[in-house]
Design a protein around this motif. Sequence first.
Motif, PDB file in Angstrom:
ATOM      1  N   PHE A  67       0.133   5.045   0.948  1.00 20.06           N
ATOM      2  CA  PHE A  67      -0.948   5.812   1.563  1.00 20.06           C
ATOM      3  C   PHE A  67      -0.460   7.152   2.100  1.00 20.06           C
TER       4      PHE A  67
ATOM      5  N   GLU B 195      -5.891   8.568   2.471  1.00 16.73           N
ATOM      6  CA  GLU B 195      -5.942   8.332   1.029  1.00 16.73           C
ATOM      7  C   GLU B 195      -5.066   7.116   0.760  1.00 16.73           C
ATOM      8  N   ILE B 196      -5.618   6.119   0.081  1.00 17.68           N
ATOM      9  CA  ILE B 196      -4.963   4.810   0.003  1.00 17.68           C
ATOM     10  C   ILE B 196      -4.903   4.340  -1.441  1.00 17.68           C
TER      11      ILE B 196
ATOM     12  N   VAL C 147       0.832  -1.202   0.000  1.00 21.24           N
ATOM     13  CA  VAL C 147       0.000   0.000   0.000  1.00 21.24           C
ATOM     14  C   VAL C 147       0.868   1.253   0.000  1.00 21.24           C
TER      15      VAL C 147
ATOM     16  N   GLN D  50       3.227  11.648   4.447  1.00 15.33           N
ATOM     17  CA  GLN D  50       3.451  10.408   3.715  1.00 15.33           C
ATOM     18  C   GLN D  50       4.913  10.002   3.812  1.00 15.33           C
TER      19      GLN D  50
END
Length: 329
Positions: free
Chosen positions: A100, A161-162, A98, A116
């Motif tokens: 993200f 937010e992924i 992932v 991030q």
Amino acid sequence: MEGMVGVKIPPGEDQAEITRSMRDLPPAHYTFKIENFSLLSNSKVDNIESGDFEVGSYKWRLCLHPNGNKKSNGDGHISLYLAFSKANAPPIGWEVNVDFKLFVYNQTQDKYLTIQDANGRVRRFHGMKTKLGFDQLLPLTLFNDESKGYLIDDCCIFGAEIFVIKHTSKGECLSLMKQPVNGRFTWRIPNFSALQQIFCKSEEFSAGGHKWALVVYPKGNSTVKGKSLSIYLFLEDREVFSSGRTMYAEFTLRVRNQLFGQYVEKKANCHFSNSIKNWGHLEFMSLDELNTPAKGFLVNNTVEVEAEIHFMTVVKELSGGGPIIGVKT
């Protein structure tokens, strides 16, 4: 935000470098609003979790430590994590990769502080690691200062937010091929002056793993009818277009002078596609020159047309995925 935006933060234990920046757009996937935050931070609650939300076919939740995750170098900070929902945590042996971002809304600036991993780092969730994020999201002294805009009227807003990286095991190999085998093809057209059809097509020939043909308009095509010979290289193989690909080729078209062993030739190149299946020259040579026997191009009422492919791309499917580019000479 003084001293924070755009700065790389040194990693703590199990933490890579992170970057912070401000943006106008809200989080694409989830927003987590907390009212009466002081009651939470003054309680004995170590952490609080959001409800489940779904992104990339997985269920997630946010986990907030209002006074920092003291077990993981988060003392004196807000700690925020992205976690797999307990409803679908991956079993041991499985993993999910992932990329993200986590967010804190600055209510004064009407912007979102975006946190991030630096350098495009991708996090790996698996059965033994179902929660990842940032131990030191923001210093508590900064977060609790109402003038900074993150905690106003005892209310704050977080977000996520992924992007889930799924391996589809699909790919292709692009080869750049010079002088493909059987890339030169000669077509003898008998009874040329008696041809009545608008255009005529040669038999197929194979080069570079694909099927080709020559197309000739004996009396000219479109705006040059009655004036010039028109010649095109035609890609017969429709499979190259099945996935929306294009195929590039460089080639030469020729008409042979049968008396003097010379050629009239013109080069061309094209990205063949669904909308462009043939390419060549509308005005290849004048019909007056072609049809005069003494010029040597029309002998025994036969014309010799030739195509030579010098360079082309060849695409093959890969079962393992990933871009591979090769060159064949």
